[in-house]
Motif scaffolding. Structure first.
Motif, mmCIF file in Angstrom:
data_model
loop_
_atom_site.group_PDB
_atom_site.id
_atom_site.type_symbol
_atom_site.label_atom_id
_atom_site.label_comp_id
_atom_site.label_asym_id
_atom_site.label_seq_id
_atom_site.Cartn_x
_atom_site.Cartn_y
_atom_site.Cartn_z
ATOM 1 N N LEU A 113 0.830 -1.206 0.000
ATOM 2 C CA LEU A 113 0.000 0.000 0.000
ATOM 3 C C LEU A 113 0.864 1.255 0.000
ATOM 4 O O LEU A 113 0.525 2.271 -0.632
ATOM 5 C CB LEU A 113 -0.911 -0.013 1.246
ATOM 6 N N PHE A 114 2.006 1.183 0.675
ATOM 7 C CA PHE A 114 2.831 2.371 0.828
ATOM 8 C C PHE A 114 3.691 2.667 -0.392
ATOM 9 O O PHE A 114 4.456 3.641 -0.406
ATOM 10 C CB PHE A 114 3.676 2.240 2.103
ATOM 11 N N ASN A 115 3.583 1.811 -1.428
ATOM 12 C CA ASN A 115 4.216 2.124 -2.712
ATOM 13 C C ASN A 115 3.390 3.127 -3.516
ATOM 14 O O ASN A 115 3.893 3.693 -4.490
ATOM 15 C CB ASN A 115 4.386 0.842 -3.535
ATOM 16 N N LEU A 116 2.133 3.317 -3.099
ATOM 17 C CA LEU A 116 1.249 4.255 -3.816
ATOM 18 C C LEU A 116 1.493 5.662 -3.284
ATOM 19 O O LEU A 116 0.656 6.262 -2.606
ATOM 20 C CB LEU A 116 -0.215 3.834 -3.623
ATOM 21 N N VAL A 117 2.654 6.201 -3.617
ATOM 22 C CA VAL A 117 3.117 7.451 -3.016
ATOM 23 C C VAL A 117 2.343 8.678 -3.497
ATOM 24 O O VAL A 117 2.491 9.766 -2.942
ATOM 25 C CB VAL A 117 4.621 7.651 -3.277
ATOM 26 N N HIS A 118 1.519 8.514 -4.548
ATOM 27 C CA HIS A 118 0.747 9.639 -5.058
ATOM 28 C C HIS A 118 -0.647 9.714 -4.448
ATOM 29 O O HIS A 118 -1.434 10.591 -4.810
ATOM 30 C CB HIS A 118 0.639 9.552 -6.589
ATOM 31 N N LEU A 119 -0.925 8.795 -3.532
ATOM 32 C CA LEU A 119 -2.262 8.754 -2.923
ATOM 33 C C LEU A 119 -2.610 10.083 -2.244
ATOM 34 O O LEU A 119 -1.818 10.631 -1.474
ATOM 35 C CB LEU A 119 -2.347 7.640 -1.869
ATOM 36 N N GLN A 120 -3.807 10.554 -2.538
ATOM 37 C CA GLN A 120 -4.330 11.754 -1.879
ATOM 38 C C GLN A 120 -5.543 11.425 -1.001
ATOM 39 O O GLN A 120 -5.804 12.127 -0.025
ATOM 40 C CB GLN A 120 -4.733 12.796 -2.928
ATOM 41 N N ARG A 121 -6.264 10.388 -1.352
ATOM 42 C CA ARG A 121 -7.464 9.996 -0.606
ATOM 43 C C ARG A 121 -7.411 8.508 -0.344
ATOM 44 O O ARG A 121 -7.293 7.707 -1.282
ATOM 45 C CB ARG A 121 -8.733 10.358 -1.407
ATOM 46 N N LEU A 122 -7.512 8.115 0.931
ATOM 47 C CA LEU A 122 -7.457 6.706 1.317
ATOM 48 C C LEU A 122 -8.591 6.411 2.299
ATOM 49 O O LEU A 122 -8.691 7.035 3.365
ATOM 50 C CB LEU A 122 -6.112 6.378 1.974
ATOM 51 N N ASN A 123 -9.453 5.447 1.942
ATOM 52 C CA ASN A 123 -10.581 5.062 2.792
ATOM 53 C C ASN A 123 -10.585 3.547 2.958
ATOM 54 O O ASN A 123 -10.871 2.798 2.027
ATOM 55 C CB ASN A 123 -11.904 5.524 2.168
ATOM 56 N N LEU A 124 -10.225 3.096 4.173
ATOM 57 C CA LEU A 124 -10.218 1.660 4.502
ATOM 58 C C LEU A 124 -11.227 1.361 5.611
ATOM 59 O O LEU A 124 -11.130 0.326 6.282
ATOM 60 C CB LEU A 124 -8.819 1.238 4.951
#
Length: 990
Positions: A113-124
């Motif tokens: 998950l932490f390879n997605l360095v461009h993430l701006q919105r995360l909902n788990l």
């Protein structure tokens, strides 16, 4: 320039524009695909979890990641995957929404998950991450503007790296088992200055509310519910310029007051329920023009409601229940035309009748006006509220019959009329309320015969309570064709003689109240077979049950929480409750045999265990010391147990009653670890020990009963300064205690110095459980308060051995009778001003009765009989105006018996065996002539207040004195004056 030039330029511009359009269209149609490394990371992230449908509680949940499998092993566009959002220009994954996706497992720090360095919105949110920690690497996703990890079973401390996400605008970590200590709330707030929405509900913060929140000018939403916050809430937070939603509910140690609200406030929702906010609601509440939701339930607000509350016309939800509001309900509330929810109950409003203004609220769907002292018949104006689905006017003073017009409220799903004084029959027409799910009529005066089949026509009915009326309920033989599925069924005191046969078709029943009927015989097998998986609360006490049709080793209700089988005729061995049991009451039966060790040694849930009044024998299981951590009440009294008391280490134990058995040995020293203990009753056994002064260190011990044992020796005072600070009842009677009375204890029993005449509440242990039930695919929560367990003791009072089935919190008593105490009665006893009962009889006490006992103004019973007391009865004791029983017999008392107040009501036997006493009520008169000397009389013109005792003096003067003439003259003068005083005081007799 010629026109051809302009034409050429125009054509050139058109060509350029056409080229621009083509390039734009080309750009939009060639949107970048998902990057392969990000696609791979997403698939790897998916494979770290099990797909478990129980991992998400949302009925609309589905697994978003399951559709991803279609693209595995192919170079596909992950931007089209469910829950994945990409940047339109770069193709990078910028959003990931896997909320309620049935994910079960842990997120490790090396997660892809932490390879997605461009993430701006995360909902788990809404998954089950198996009590894992939030990985600190979450703080490396530095571009995050929105992070939602709510309701996902995370555990432990929130990592400090979260406060590094400086671009966060939305942060929701609510409803997990998380703590916020390092970083603390202030660290989060100071670093995340761009936050607009913050939800930390159910995160254990356990601190005051930082003033740094007042500087978050961008904040629109703040949820800090159930965070164990304490201290005073900063008023300035209410006045944040953009704040729209504020909920700090369910923080029971959080205090505060409402501020003055300014015009222009954007506040739409304010929830303070379950806090200790207090004071008045300010008039400026009317400035909250945008507010639609206001919840002040269960706080300490007081005063009158401001009329300005009626000007916030956007309100749809208003909950003011369980406060101390008083005065009139403002007429202006009738202006809240958008209101759908209104709760005013459990306050101090002066509303003998329901305010007519409320009938204007035509959109109301919920109306709660319980416990408001509303009198008269059920207000007919309620008939206008045709949109009502929930109506509760319980716990009032309503009379009359259930009116037929209630049936016009055709949308009702809940009707609560319990705890009133309604009478008459239940109208048959109630079966017309076809949507009715809850009908609660318990504790009224309803009467007549009721054929239950009428109510069974209500297909949606899941809760029916008819208990505590004067009804005779019966049923016919019913088939399963059209029966509703009950969750709660209350039929206590309904004159029923058998289990109703429709229970054979009830396999979802959770709460069954069937006490105080006329049920004989055995509990049928079909009943517990049908409900063994669903049942959680059963009350069958006060019937004539002899046992189970098939006697089980373990009670078959697998999920039972509370089971009351007390006061029946149960025989045989003790049935073992299942591990889920919290309350188990089988007292007042004829059970025999031993306590199965498995019941105590392997049940870690039991909190209240009462096996008293049976024929149980053998020894008390030694594993009690490990079992009792959960235990609150342990009652084995009035059985045949023998042996010694095993060590008891329960830190939560509140009551221990082992009285009236055959126990011997010492009081176990392990009891000093029971720091929550309130009642210890070891009376009527064969215990041999000295006074357990070390119990004085228990900070909450209020009742100590050691009566009728073999305790001996002097009552010594420990060196520590802790001497039973909360003790209110002590009974050491019928032992072998000697030495002087413990005057130093009397000087330290401070709880006995309090006069609480108005405190009529009772000592009890109770539990509250949230039961979640499903009805028509909808979750409903019922706050279920189990019937409180009332503490009880047996004591000698006013010459009679008495069972106190309930112990008033104001009751204060000392019984040291039937011992070998000597010496004088200490003056320090007089400081215990709350005493209602004092028994020092049958000892070897000497000296005089101290006049300081006159300070015991609450005293109702005083027994000093069978001692060696001498001297006169102090005249000051006539101040004891509550004294009902006095016994000073069989001492060496002398002199005149006091007259006046209660002393004029005591009979001869109160003074028997004191040859030196004289005066009323004894036949022996006082003085040289065996006459009582006259009271000192003085007449000062105005005889309106005739001297006390003058009637006796008139009679005496007529028969005795210096001569008949003098007697007649004095008698005539006094009689005339007495007549004048009597007429002025009471008027002439007619």
């Amino acid at each position: 320039m010629g026109s051809s030039f302009y034409l050429h330029v125009f054509m050139l511009l058109c060509s350029c524009f056409h080229l621009f359009i083509m390039l734009t269209n080309s750009s939009s149609s060639a949107q970048p695909l998902c990057h392969e490394d990000e696609s791979s990371s997403l698939l790897q992230f998916k494979h770290n979890f099990f797909i478990n449908k129980s991992a998400s509680g949302d009925p609309s949940a589905y697994s978003k990641v399951e559709s991803w499998k279609k693209f595995e092993g192919k170079s596909s566009d992950c931007c089209s995957w469910d829950g994945v959002e990409c940047d339109h220009n770069t193709g990078h994954v910028v959003g990931l929404d896997l909320s309620s996706s049935f994910l079960y497992g842990s997120i490790n720090s090396n997660s892809s998950l932490f390879n997605l360095v461009h993430l701006q919105r995360l909902n788990l949110s809404g998954n089950h991450f198996n009590y894992s920690q939030i990985p600190p690497r979450m703080g490396k996703l530095s571009r995050l503007t929105s992070l939602d990890l709510s309701s996902s079973v995370f555990f432990s401390q929130i990592p400090s790296n979260i406060s590094c996400l400086s671009k966060l605008v939305y942060l929701d970590l609510s409803r997990n088992a998380l703590k916020l200590e390092k970083p603390n709330l202030e660290d989060i707030v100071q670093n995340l200055t761009n936050l607009k929405a913050l939800d930390l509900s159910w995160v254990s913060i356990s601190s005051t509310v930082t003033h740094a929140l007042s500087n978050m000018s961008l904040l629109t939403t703040l949820f800090l519910e159930s965070c164990q916050l304490y201290g005073e809430f900063p008023r300035t937070i209410f006045q944040l310029p953009n704040l729209q939603i504020l909920s700090i509910a369910n923080n029971s140690n959080l205090t505060g007051n409402l501020p003055e609200f300014h015009r222009g406030s954007l506040l739409k929702k304010l929830s303070l329920w379950g806090t200790r906010f207090s004071g008045m609601v300010p008039d400026s509440i009317g400035n909250l023009e945008s507010i639609s939701y206001l919840d002040l339930t269960g706080c300490n607000f007081s005063g009158m409601l401001p009329a300005s509350l009626g000007s916030v016309t956007k309100l749809t939800y208003l909950n003011l229940c369980v406060n101390q509001f008083g005065g009139q309900i403002p007429e202006s509330l009738g202006n809240l035309s958008q209101l759908t929810f209104l709760c005013l109950g459990k306050n101090n409003f002066d509303v003998p009748t329901l305010p007519l203004t409320l009938v204007k609220l035509s959109k109301l769907t919920v109306l709660y006006i319980a416990d408001m002292k509303i009198r008269g018949e059920i207000p007919q104006c309620l008939a206008n509220l045709t949109q009502l689905s929930y109506l509760s006017i319980s716990s009032n003073e309503l009379v009359g019959q259930i009116p037929s017009w209630l049936m016009n409220l055709t949308k009702l799903t809940t009707l609560n009329l319990y705890e009133n004084q309604l009478h008459g029959m239940i109208p048959i027409s109630i079966s017309q309320l076809k949507y009715l799910g809850e009908l609660n009529l318990h504790s009224n005066n309803l009467s007549g015969k009721l054929e239950l089949d009428i109510l069974l026509k209500l297909q949606n009915l899941f809760r029916l309570e008819l208990s505590m009326n004067k009804l005779t309920v019966f049923t016919k033989n019913i088939t399963n064709a059209t029966l509703p599925k009950f969750l709660v069924l209350g039929l206590e005191s309904c004159n029923m003689k058998e289990f109703p046969n429709f229970l054979q078709f009830q396999d979802e029943l959770k709460m069954f109240y069937f006490a105080d009927n006329k049920i004989h015989g055995e509990i049928p097998t079909w009943f517990w077979n049908n409900t063994k998986e669903s049942m959680e609360d059963v009350e069958l006490q006060n019937n004539f049950l002899t046992g189970f049709e098939q006697h089980p080793d373990v009670i078959p209700w697998q999920s039972i929480i509370s089971l009351d089988l007390s006061f029946n005729k149960l025989q045989g061995s003790l049935p073992i409750p299942p591990p889920s049991t919290i309350v188990y009451l089988v007292n007042g039966n004829s059970l025999s045999g031993e306590i199965p060790p498995s019941m105590i040694c392997h049940n870690s849930s039991l909190q209240i265990l009462d096996l008293s009044d049976n024929n149980l024998s053998s020894t008390i299981p030694k594993c009690l010391s490990s079992f009792s951590d959960s235990l609150l009440v342990f009652n084995l009294s009035r059985n045949n147990f023998h042996g010694t008391i095993p060590p008891m280490m329960g830190f939560n134990l509140k009551m221990i009653d082992l009285s009236q058995n055959h126990l011997h040995g010492l009081v176990p020293r392990s009891l000093q670890n029971c720091t929550m203990l309130e009642i210890l009753v070891l009376g009527n056994n064969q215990m041999e020990d000295t006074f357990p002064s070390w119990l004085g260190a228990l900070p909450t011990l209020q009742v100590l009963i050691l009566r009728s044992n073999r305790f001996h020796g002097a009552i010594t005072v420990p060196k520590t300064n802790i001497k039973f600070p909360m003790l209110r009842i002590i009974d050491l009677s019928d032992n072998g205690f000697s030495g002087n009375l413990p005057s130093e204890y009397f000087e330290n029993w401070n709880a006995m110095t309090m006069i609480k005449r108005e405190n009529l509440t009772y000592m009890q242990a109770s539990n509250e459980v949230l039961v979640t039930i499903t009805i028509n695919s909808r979750l409903k929560g019922i706050i279920w308060s189990m019937t409180p367990y009332m503490y009880s003791v047996t004591m000698d009072n006013k010459g009679t051995r008495r069972l106190y089935a309930k112990i008033q919190k104001a009751f204060i008593a000392i019984d040291l009778s039937n011992n070998k105490f000597g010496g004088e009665i200490p003056e320090s006893l007089g400081r215990l001003k709350g005493l209602q009962m004092l028994n020092l009889s049958n000892n070897n006490l000497t000296g005089v009765i101290p006049s300081s006992l006159a300070k015991l103004t609450e005293l109702e019973s005083l027994d000093l009989s069978q001692n060696l007391l001498s001297g006169e009865i102090p005249q000051q004791l006539i101040q004891l105006t509550f004294l009902e029983v006095l016994d000073v017999s069989h001492n060496h008392l002398t002199g005149r018996i006091p007259r006046g107040n209660q002393f004029d009501t005591f009979e001869n036997n109160s003074y028997d065996g004191n040859s030196g006493l004289c005066g009323y009520p004894l036949s022996k008169l006082c003085g040289n002539s065996e006459a009582s000397p006259p009271p000192s009389l003085s007449f000062h013109g105005d005889d309106s207040k005739f001297p006390s005792g003058v009637v006796d003096w008139i009679i005496i003067s007529l028969g005795y004195g210096s001569g008949l003439i003098v007697g007649l003259v004095i008698g005539h003068t006094l009689t005339t004056r007495y007549h004048k005083w009597f007429v002025e005081k009471f008027g002439t007799r007619k």
